[in-house]
Design a protein around this motif. Structure first.
Motif, PDB file in Angstrom:
ATOM      1  N   ASP A   9      70.301  66.504  -1.523  1.00  0.00           N
ATOM      2  CA  ASP A   9      71.259  65.593  -0.873  1.00  0.00           C
ATOM      3  C   ASP A   9      71.819  66.321   0.336  1.00  0.00           C
ATOM      4  O   ASP A   9      72.788  67.078   0.232  1.00  0.00           O
ATOM      5  CB  ASP A   9      72.368  65.197  -1.853  1.00  0.00           C
ATOM      6  N   ARG A  10      71.194  66.121   1.493  1.00  0.00           N
ATOM      7  CA  ARG A  10      71.603  66.846   2.701  1.00  0.00           C
ATOM      8  C   ARG A  10      72.981  66.426   3.199  1.00  0.00           C
ATOM      9  O   ARG A  10      73.740  67.241   3.726  1.00  0.00           O
ATOM     10  CB  ARG A  10      70.564  66.614   3.794  1.00  0.00           C
ATOM     11  N   SER A  11      73.325  65.150   3.051  1.00  0.00           N
ATOM     12  CA  SER A  11      74.599  64.641   3.580  1.00  0.00           C
ATOM     13  C   SER A  11      75.807  65.059   2.764  1.00  0.00           C
ATOM     14  O   SER A  11      76.943  64.889   3.208  1.00  0.00           O
ATOM     15  CB  SER A  11      74.546  63.109   3.675  1.00  0.00           C
ATOM     16  N   GLY A  12      75.613  65.558   1.546  1.00  0.00           N
ATOM     17  CA  GLY A  12      76.740  66.015   0.733  1.00  0.00           C
ATOM     18  C   GLY A  12      77.456  64.932  -0.021  1.00  0.00           C
ATOM     19  O   GLY A  12      78.574  65.158  -0.506  1.00  0.00           O
ATOM     20  N   ASP A  13      76.852  63.731  -0.147  1.00  0.00           N
ATOM     21  CA  ASP A  13      77.522  62.629  -0.844  1.00  0.00           C
ATOM     22  C   ASP A  13      77.700  62.916  -2.331  1.00  0.00           C
ATOM     23  O   ASP A  13      78.713  62.548  -2.925  1.00  0.00           O
ATOM     24  CB  ASP A  13      76.721  61.338  -0.662  1.00  0.00           C
ATOM     25  N   ILE A  14      76.719  63.566  -2.947  1.00  0.00           N
ATOM     26  CA  ILE A  14      76.802  63.824  -4.381  1.00  0.00           C
ATOM     27  C   ILE A  14      77.947  64.770  -4.697  1.00  0.00           C
ATOM     28  O   ILE A  14      78.742  64.540  -5.619  1.00  0.00           O
ATOM     29  CB  ILE A  14      75.460  64.395  -4.893  1.00  0.00           C
ATOM     30  N   GLY A  15      78.054  65.841  -3.934  1.00  0.00           N
ATOM     31  CA  GLY A  15      79.134  66.792  -4.180  1.00  0.00           C
ATOM     32  C   GLY A  15      80.504  66.188  -3.998  1.00  0.00           C
ATOM     33  O   GLY A  15      81.424  66.432  -4.785  1.00  0.00           O
ATOM     34  N   ARG A  16      80.665  65.360  -2.932  1.00  0.00           N
ATOM     35  CA  ARG A  16      81.971  64.733  -2.699  1.00  0.00           C
ATOM     36  C   ARG A  16      82.290  63.693  -3.764  1.00  0.00           C
ATOM     37  O   ARG A  16      83.435  63.568  -4.203  1.00  0.00           O
ATOM     38  CB  ARG A  16      81.995  64.101  -1.308  1.00  0.00           C
ATOM     39  N   ALA A  17      81.281  62.899  -4.170  1.00  0.00           N
ATOM     40  CA  ALA A  17      81.530  61.849  -5.150  1.00  0.00           C
ATOM     41  C   ALA A  17      81.882  62.416  -6.516  1.00  0.00           C
ATOM     42  O   ALA A  17      82.771  61.911  -7.206  1.00  0.00           O
ATOM     43  CB  ALA A  17      80.305  60.930  -5.247  1.00  0.00           C
ATOM     44  N   ALA A  18      81.190  63.473  -6.932  1.00  0.00           N
ATOM     45  CA  ALA A  18      81.429  64.043  -8.257  1.00  0.00           C
ATOM     46  C   ALA A  18      82.566  65.048  -8.263  1.00  0.00           C
ATOM     47  O   ALA A  18      83.139  65.325  -9.317  1.00  0.00           O
ATOM     48  CB  ALA A  18      80.146  64.702  -8.762  1.00  0.00           C
ATOM     49  N   GLY A  19      82.890  65.583  -7.092  1.00  0.00           N
ATOM     50  CA  GLY A  19      83.938  66.598  -7.043  1.00  0.00           C
ATOM     51  C   GLY A  19      83.535  67.899  -7.698  1.00  0.00           C
ATOM     52  O   GLY A  19      84.383  68.614  -8.246  1.00  0.00           O
ATOM     53  N   LEU A  20      82.232  68.258  -7.662  1.00  0.00           N
ATOM     54  CA  LEU A  20      81.715  69.453  -8.310  1.00  0.00           C
ATOM     55  C   LEU A  20      81.036  70.342  -7.277  1.00  0.00           C
ATOM     56  O   LEU A  20      80.584  69.891  -6.230  1.00  0.00           O
ATOM     57  CB  LEU A  20      80.705  69.074  -9.404  1.00  0.00           C
ATOM     58  N   GLU A  21      80.985  71.622  -7.611  1.00  0.00           N
ATOM     59  CA  GLU A  21      80.278  72.572  -6.772  1.00  0.00           C
ATOM     60  C   GLU A  21      78.785  72.523  -7.103  1.00  0.00           C
ATOM     61  O   GLU A  21      78.393  72.435  -8.261  1.00  0.00           O
ATOM     62  CB  GLU A  21      80.814  73.986  -7.008  1.00  0.00           C
ATOM     63  N   THR A  22      77.966  72.553  -6.074  1.00  0.00           N
ATOM     64  CA  THR A  22      76.516  72.585  -6.261  1.00  0.00           C
ATOM     65  C   THR A  22      76.010  73.997  -5.981  1.00  0.00           C
ATOM     66  O   THR A  22      76.669  74.754  -5.240  1.00  0.00           O
ATOM     67  CB  THR A  22      75.835  71.568  -5.338  1.00  0.00           C
TER      68      THR A  22
END
Length: 368
Positions: A9-22
């Motif tokens: 996920d290049r845009s970072g949507d998953i990290g922002r939506a889940a609020g978790l560190e990848t």
């Protein structure tokens, strides 16, 4: 043999939506991640991308292949920062699990651009791009149209001009030939689209406040702008008066040059007045005057010399202007043009020299 199943996920949507560190690693952790991302934004295609990575990992495990399932997400808004964040996360996964190959799962062409970055860390056996099936159906088109019609700004920008055009078209076709009717409709429609596309409406809405602020601040440029506007109108008026009526396609160029030759001095004077007012504002309100404001008046005069020189050369060559004489010597069109060009260059160089002496900069800095 360990295979890394990597959801990107290049845009970072998953990290922002889940609020978790990848990176997020593990079957159970990513199953929980699907729920978090889906609840945050059910319409996000990242949900399908994560589910596809789960499916790929399950199929590989069914084939008795050891897999490591992970999700990496860009950590910043800039593309360079996101790619560097993804690179660091992939380095961490490769160092910890030592996979022999990777299967990359992504959902957009934007994400595909990081595949070479991943390939530089680990061998990529396959790239699986997820395409949501509903996006190809007519149902999706209906949904997008519904969202479009719900946006008031888009309706007024697109539907109002289009509706007015469709109403006026049959009326004009009954009164004028088709070519005239279509031309009469295309011009206002194009003007309306440019009016909105260039944000002229926003500029005009802010104009009264800008004028009020300029008047209250006591800027000299308010007066000089008004004077330059009047001088510009005078130049256009005198240029129009100087145009001689004629027939034939070749006369269009002659009339254009006549207008240019007569209007340029007044237009240059108008620009010079406006730039002088801006320069006075800088002198009054600032301790130092920047180089562009000092160069502008000289640049305007130099440009006026060059444009008038070319217009005069053309008119003299076509015998519209008489050959000037200097001390009994007839000046040819080429000599006239060369004199105007040299005058423009000299004025420009004088402007550079003056700007350098006033600002204290070197000539190289001013030129740059």
């Amino acid at each position: 043999m360990t295979t890394l199943v990597l959801c990107v996920d290049r845009s970072g949507d998953i990290g922002r939506a889940a609020g978790l560190e990848t990176p997020i690693v593990g079957w159970e952790a990513i199953q929980s991640l699907v729920t978090d991302v889906g609840l945050a934004d059910p319409e996000d295609s990242s949900v399908n991308c994560i589910l596809e990575s789960l499916r790929v990992a399950r199929d590989l495990r069914d084939e008795r292949e050891e897999t490591v399932l992970a999700v990496v997400s860009g950590g910043t808004d800039s593309l360079v920062g996101a790619d560097r964040s993804l690179s660091a996360q992939v380095d961490t996964l490769v160092e910890e699990y030592e996979p022999e190959s990777a299967i990359v799962v992504l959902d957009s062409a934007n994400d595909e651009r990081v595949v070479p970055v991943i390939e530089s860390r680990v061998r990529v056996d396959s790239v699986d791009r997820v395409v949501v099936r509903q996006a190809h159906d007519i149902e999706s088109t209906y949904y997008l149209l519904k969202q479009f019609l719900a946006d008031e700004e888009l309706r007024t920008t697109v539907l109002v001009p289009l509706g007015a055009t469709l109403l006026l078209l049959p009326i004009l076709l009954t009164q004028f030939p088709p070519a005239v009717a279509l031309a009469g409709l295309a011009a206002p429609l194009g003007a309306a689209l440019l009016y909105k596309g260039l944000a002229i409406d926003e500029y005009l809405s802010e104009m009264p406040e800008r004028v009020r602020a300029a008047l209250y601040s006591g800027r000299v440029s308010v007066v000089t702008y008004a004077v330059s506007l009047g001088l510009g109108l005078v130049g256009i008026f005198l240029g129009a008066l100087s145009v001689s009526p004629g027939a034939g396609p070749e006369s269009v160029v002659v009339r254009t040059m006549q207008f240019t030759y007569s209007a340029v001095p007044w237009l240059a004077l108008a620009a010079l007045t406006a730039s002088a007012g801006r320069l006075l504002d800088e002198l009054i309100g600032a301790e130092e005057v920047s180089t562009p404001y000092l160069n502008l008046p000289f640049g305007v005069v130099a440009l006026g010399f060059v444009v008038r020189g070319f217009a005069g050369w053309f008119l003299q060559r076509e015998a519209v202007l008489a050959d000037p004489r200097l001390w009994g010597y007839v000046i040819t069109p080429q000599q006239r043009l060369a004199a105007f060009i040299v005058a423009g260059i000299v004025v420009s160089l004088v402007g550079v020299r003056v700007a350098a002496s006033v600002t204290g900069e070197s000539l190289d800095d001013v030129v740059q």
